[in-house]
Design a protein around this motif. Structure first.
Motif, PDB file in Angstrom:
ATOM      1  N   GLN A 167     -14.184  11.384  -1.571  1.00 64.08           N
ATOM      2  CA  GLN A 167     -13.326  10.838  -2.619  1.00 64.08           C
ATOM      3  C   GLN A 167     -11.928  11.449  -2.603  1.00 64.08           C
ATOM      4  O   GLN A 167     -10.988  10.867  -3.151  1.00 64.08           O
ATOM      5  CB  GLN A 167     -13.974  11.021  -3.995  1.00 64.08           C
ATOM      6  N   ASP A 186      -0.230  -1.954  -2.522  1.00 65.80           N
ATOM      7  CA  ASP A 186      -1.205  -2.333  -3.546  1.00 65.80           C
ATOM      8  C   ASP A 186      -1.060  -1.478  -4.799  1.00 65.80           C
ATOM      9  O   ASP A 186      -1.102  -1.987  -5.924  1.00 65.80           O
ATOM     10  CB  ASP A 186      -2.637  -2.200  -3.013  1.00 65.80           C
ATOM     11  N   CYS A 187      -0.915  -0.176  -4.615  1.00 64.81           N
ATOM     12  CA  CYS A 187      -0.877   0.754  -5.750  1.00 64.81           C
ATOM     13  C   CYS A 187       0.491   0.804  -6.424  1.00 64.81           C
ATOM     14  O   CYS A 187       0.589   1.123  -7.612  1.00 64.81           O
ATOM     15  CB  CYS A 187      -1.282   2.155  -5.299  1.00 64.81           C
ATOM     16  N   PHE A 188       1.545   0.489  -5.661  1.00 69.46           N
ATOM     17  CA  PHE A 188       2.904   0.517  -6.224  1.00 69.46           C
ATOM     18  C   PHE A 188       3.630  -0.781  -5.846  1.00 69.46           C
ATOM     19  O   PHE A 188       4.565  -0.781  -5.046  1.00 69.46           O
ATOM     20  CB  PHE A 188       3.662   1.743  -5.714  1.00 69.46           C
ATOM     21  N   ALA A 190      -1.855   7.270  -1.997  1.00 65.79           N
ATOM     22  CA  ALA A 190      -0.670   6.467  -2.323  1.00 65.79           C
ATOM     23  C   ALA A 190       0.253   7.233  -3.267  1.00 65.79           C
ATOM     24  O   ALA A 190       1.481   7.232  -3.095  1.00 65.79           O
ATOM     25  CB  ALA A 190      -1.095   5.144  -2.951  1.00 65.79           C
ATOM     26  N   GLN A 191      -0.312   7.894  -4.263  1.00 61.87           N
ATOM     27  CA  GLN A 191       0.491   8.660  -5.214  1.00 61.87           C
ATOM     28  C   GLN A 191       1.261   9.784  -4.513  1.00 61.87           C
ATOM     29  O   GLN A 191       2.448  10.015  -4.785  1.00 61.87           O
ATOM     30  CB  GLN A 191      -0.416   9.247  -6.301  1.00 61.87           C
ATOM     31  N   ASN A 219      -9.369   9.031  -1.151  1.00 62.01           N
ATOM     32  CA  ASN A 219      -9.280   7.717  -1.776  1.00 62.01           C
ATOM     33  C   ASN A 219      -7.848   7.184  -1.766  1.00 62.01           C
ATOM     34  O   ASN A 219      -6.873   7.946  -1.796  1.00 62.01           O
ATOM     35  CB  ASN A 219      -9.790   7.764  -3.221  1.00 62.01           C
ATOM     36  N   ASP A 220      -7.727   5.871  -1.751  1.00 62.53           N
ATOM     37  CA  ASP A 220      -6.429   5.212  -1.645  1.00 62.53           C
ATOM     38  C   ASP A 220      -5.445   5.642  -2.730  1.00 62.53           C
ATOM     39  O   ASP A 220      -4.276   5.921  -2.452  1.00 62.53           O
ATOM     40  CB  ASP A 220      -6.608   3.692  -1.737  1.00 62.53           C
ATOM     41  N   GLU A 221      -5.901   5.657  -3.975  1.00 60.65           N
ATOM     42  CA  GLU A 221      -5.000   5.903  -5.095  1.00 60.65           C
ATOM     43  C   GLU A 221      -4.347   7.275  -5.002  1.00 60.65           C
ATOM     44  O   GLU A 221      -3.144   7.431  -5.254  1.00 60.65           O
ATOM     45  CB  GLU A 221      -5.745   5.763  -6.431  1.00 60.65           C
ATOM     46  N   LEU A 222      -5.131   8.280  -4.636  1.00 61.95           N
ATOM     47  CA  LEU A 222      -4.609   9.636  -4.519  1.00 61.95           C
ATOM     48  C   LEU A 222      -3.590   9.736  -3.393  1.00 61.95           C
ATOM     49  O   LEU A 222      -2.502  10.315  -3.557  1.00 61.95           O
ATOM     50  CB  LEU A 222      -5.764  10.622  -4.284  1.00 61.95           C
ATOM     51  N   ILE A 231      -2.044   0.565   1.141  1.00 64.10           N
ATOM     52  CA  ILE A 231      -2.333   1.292  -0.098  1.00 64.10           C
ATOM     53  C   ILE A 231      -1.075   1.500  -0.948  1.00 64.10           C
ATOM     54  O   ILE A 231      -1.149   1.405  -2.177  1.00 64.10           O
ATOM     55  CB  ILE A 231      -3.057   2.633   0.166  1.00 64.10           C
ATOM     56  N   VAL A 232       0.073   1.750  -0.329  1.00 67.21           N
ATOM     57  CA  VAL A 232       1.267   1.937  -1.162  1.00 67.21           C
ATOM     58  C   VAL A 232       1.723   0.612  -1.767  1.00 67.21           C
ATOM     59  O   VAL A 232       2.189   0.575  -2.921  1.00 67.21           O
ATOM     60  CB  VAL A 232       2.425   2.619  -0.399  1.00 67.21           C
TER      61      VAL A 232
END
Length: 372
Positions: free
Chosen positions: A352, A30-32, A360-361, A355-358, A27-28
């Motif tokens: 939710q 992919d997102c960053f 990863a951030q 979720n991956d995005e949260l 996730i990190v």
């Protein structure tokens, strides 16, 4: 940023610690994608559990003949020289471990603590394992610049049992593999159901079949119900108690043990299940609960400890050894269509927050803070 990871379990562990490690890297990265992620693995694995993309995720192994032979020594100390060569300024121990010597080289460190079950339930571990775990975790939490706990429960345990300053700990929940967020066609579901000879209506439990996971309580709870049970996980000595109970109570045709189920097949089985039951005595988090919620499957689990954190307000809760209450709640979900529908919808909504995005951030924010 260039971030290093203690990655043995990324490549070797098929269960909780490995899943956490692989998902975090996924996730990190992919997102960053602008960062570079170096996975320090002491020994090449013969089995493929994770493949670095070689674009922003790279596997790193011992460079010298000495450390290739004494790879555990490399993991504990020698890796620091490689971190220097690779210009790593942040190192993340994904499973309660950090090598010695990071501070002297100016490398900031983070360690993830998953649980302290070996302290809470010492009888489940050998004397040697308890001592090793304690010394390893104590050293890592003392030396780390930041500690990630995978739940509020784990944070409290880390403070209580390891004497860590609460200000040094940040709670960041786990996510789960993207396959559990995938919708599968009726045809795919039919193929899996036929392959594993799944009953039309069944209770599901996922996880190592060991004493702490408490699967025997589920077997007892379904004895008088018109439903089957599917257990998916590695068997241990504890499984003999379950087989004995099944035999005595003539449940052979209603309790199914599955092994070597692929991730996609497992995700489909979650979606086929009538209800997911997880009466584990104690966990650091309980990732199968999240997998079930993302699969829109109703969840019944332990009312104590971390489980309400993972299960949310729409799941049903029990005392882990209360067979009668579990039987009643399974029956409720099976017979009350409105309740079941609400649990599926509200559970998915609650999931939710994982979720991956949260996630990863939150993790990248920790890295950025340390890199200042």
């Amino acid at each position: 940023m260039q971030i290093g990871f203690e990655a043995k379990r990324v490549f070797y562990n098929k269960t909780g610690l490995g899943n956490y490690s692989r998902d975090l890297i996924r996730i990190v990265s992919d997102c960053f994608p602008e960062n570079k992620y170096f996975l320090y693995n002491p020994k090449k694995s013969k089995e493929t559990l994770f493949v670095p993309n070689e674009t922003n995720v790279f596997e790193k192994n011992p460079r010298t003949a000495f450390y290739k032979k004494y790879y555990n020594l490399w993991r504990q100390r020698g890796v620091v020289a490689d971190l220097e060569k690779d210009q790593i300024r942040i190192f993340h121990g994904l499973s309660g471990e950090l090598p010695s010597g990071l501070q002297s080289k100016g490398i900031k460190s983070i360690v993830t603590i998953h649980d302290l079950i070996f302290i809470r339930y010492p009888h489940l571990y050998s004397f040697f394992d308890r001592k090793i775990h304690y010394l390893k975790f104590k050293k890592a939490t003392r030396n780390a610049d930041l500690i990630l706990a995978i739940s509020e429960q784990t944070k409290l345990d880390t403070i209580q049992f390891l004497g860590v300053d609460p200000s040094k700990i940040k709670v960041i929940y786990q996510g789960c593999n993207a396959v559990f967020k995938t919708y599968f066609s009726d045809e795919s579901k039919k193929e899996v159901a036929e392959k594993y000879q799944l009953p039309e209506k069944f209770v599901l439990n996922v996880g190592t079949i060991e004493e702490r996971k408490n699967a025997l309580t589920i077997v007892k709870a379904i004895k008088n119900l018109d439903v089957s049970l599917v257990l998916i996980g590695k068997e241990t000595k504890y499984t003999a108690q379950i087989h004995n109970y099944i035999k005595i109570n003539n449940l052979e045709n209603r309790v199914h043990f599955l092994k070597n189920v692929s991730a996609e097949e497992l995700a489909i089985i979650y979606q086929l299940a009538s209800v997911f039951v997880y009466p584990s005595i104690f966990e650091g988090f309980g990732i199968p609960i999240i997998e079930a919620l993302f699969s829109k499957t109703p969840v019944i689990t332990n009312k104590n400890g971390v489980f309400p954190e993972a299960g949310g307000p729409s799941s049903l809760y029990i005392e882990p050894f209360d067979v009668d209450d579990l039987e009643q709640k399974i029956n409720q979900v099976l017979t009350d269509a409105t309740l079941s529908k609400n649990m599926r919808e509200k559970g998915f909504e609650f999931a939710q927050k994982f979720n991956d995005e949260l996630i990863a951030q939150q993790i990248i924010s920790c890295y950025k803070e340390l890199s200042k």
